[in-house]
Design a protein around this motif. Structure first.
Motif, PDB file in Angstrom:
ATOM      1  N   ALA A 161       0.827  -1.211   0.000  1.00 11.02           N
ATOM      2  CA  ALA A 161       0.000   0.000   0.000  1.00 11.02           C
ATOM      3  C   ALA A 161       0.860   1.260   0.000  1.00 11.02           C
ATOM      4  O   ALA A 161       0.586   2.223  -0.729  1.00 11.02           O
ATOM      5  CB  ALA A 161      -0.929  -0.008   1.208  1.00 11.02           C
ATOM      6  N   PHE A 244      -3.573   6.343   4.834  1.00 11.21           N
ATOM      7  CA  PHE A 244      -3.664   4.884   4.812  1.00 11.21           C
ATOM      8  C   PHE A 244      -4.647   4.456   5.893  1.00 11.21           C
ATOM      9  O   PHE A 244      -4.353   4.576   7.085  1.00 11.21           O
ATOM     10  CB  PHE A 244      -2.289   4.251   5.039  1.00 11.21           C
ATOM     11  N   THR A 267      -5.731   5.639   0.531  1.00  8.90           N
ATOM     12  CA  THR A 267      -5.621   4.193   0.351  1.00  8.90           C
ATOM     13  C   THR A 267      -6.403   3.480   1.444  1.00  8.90           C
ATOM     14  O   THR A 267      -6.085   3.614   2.631  1.00  8.90           O
ATOM     15  CB  THR A 267      -4.147   3.758   0.382  1.00  8.90           C
TER      16      THR A 267
END
Length: 347
Positions: A161, A244, A267
């Motif tokens: 990621a 994230f 993400t």
């Protein structure tokens, strides 16, 4: 052999005795040295009967390490006793993505009924584990299996990621990590090692925030109705260059969108059922939303190289195989520090 299996919809997993598998052509039987416990397991076991399609009984554990115990016919370049880690997202091995080592994005897996261990195929929380193909084994290279088995998911998933957003995480940039648990705490450590970004961690308790600071977060903020304003203040009103979300629930995806800067990467890694709407006027200009899955075989090798250099590690609590049901209770309670690791063949 003993194995931890999910046997009945809606019921906790149980320890059972099942036959030890025999490796067929091309397969490898491992004596398991360590197996990780993951929130994905809890997600699978929370599904109602009409949505569950992973098969019953299911031996749990998609993070696995072991020593080669037996080789199936035709297996080369491995020997009995070799210490290895299992690459979990199994694919067909033939499609374009698999040819690049990106079996996490195999285009044939669903049609051919190929499932990862512990998520459809028999997993690693057992005394022995059958691996479908030798290409799904990566040498441990001197790494301790108990301390490092969780890198096969809790390390590989955040690495995959974060890696794609590294061009945005230069000096002076900001990265937000939502959820400092099993994956998130590793993500914090990786961002610190791989970039010049200031890391802002979000979680729901002061204990979790203390943990986030301990593993490298520059700032730690409660993930509540004030979180967006707090992050905006820390970033001078600009927002984060990369976000994230390791939880992925509706409240956290809302925060993820709210703290994104112009041209940010958002993400969503967690599988909590949340989503981020993308479109003109819904996010800052040129912000991008991604929902990655696991990582490639080459990326797992890179993660293990980082571990050998002391650049990344996982906080773990260990349990014997007999204690494995308790590990899942602790996971559900949210009282684990980092990652739970089962040691099936502990002396």
């Amino acid at each position: 052999m003993k194995a931890l299996q999910y046997k009945e919809i809606g019921q906790p997993p149980v320890l059972v005795e099942i036959p030890t598998p025999e490796p067929g052509p091309g397969q490898v039987l491992l004596k398991v040295t360590a197996a990780g416990v993951c929130h994905s397991d809890e997600f699978v076991m929370s599904l109602p009967e009409d949505q569950y399609d992973y098969g019953l009984p299911l031996t749990l554990g998609h993070e696995g390490a072991g020593v080669v115990h037996r080789l199936g016919e035709g297996v080369e370049h491995l020997a009995v006793g070799d210490p290895v880690m299992v690459y979990g997202p199994w694919g067909c091995g033939r499609c374009r993505n698999c040819a690049q080592g990106k079996e996490n994005y195999c285009t044939n897996a669903a049609a051919e009924g190929i499932r990862p261990p512990g998520l459809g195929a028999p997993g690693a929380i057992a005394e022995y584990m059958l691996v479908d193909d030798a290409r799904h084994l990566v040498p441990l290279g001197g790494l301790d299996p108990v301390e490092n088995v969780s890198l096969s998911d809790a390390g590989l998933t955040p690495y995959h990621a974060i890696k794609q957003s590294l061009p945005k995480l230069h000096a002076g940039s900001y990265a937000v990590v939502i959820g400092a648990g099993g994956l998130g705490h590793v993500g914090i450590r990786m961002i610190r090692q791989l970039s010049g970004a200031t890391v802002i961690a979000l979680d729901v308790t002061e204990e979790k925030l203390d943990f986030a600071r301990e593993v490298g977060a520059h700032h730690a903020v409660l993930s509540d109705e004030h979180a967006v304003d707090a992050v905006r203040e820390l970033t001078g009103g600009l927002g984060a260059d990369a976000v994230f979300d390791f939880v992925g629930a509706p409240p956290t995806t809302k925060i993820a969108a709210g703290v994104a800067a112009v041209e940010a990467d958002v993400t969503i890694v967690g599988i909590g059922g949340g989503a981020v709407q993308a479109g003109f006027g819904t996010l800052p200009f040129d912000a991008a939303v991604r929902a990655p899955y696991w990582g490639s075989r080459s990326e797992l090798i890179e993660v293990l190289d980082m571990a050998r250099r002391g650049q990344v590690s996982v906080e773990v609590e260990t349990f014997t195989l007999d204690e494995a049901p308790k590990a899942y209770e602790r996971l559900h309670e949210g009282t684990l520090r980092g990652r739970a690791v089962i040691v099936p063949n502990a002396d």
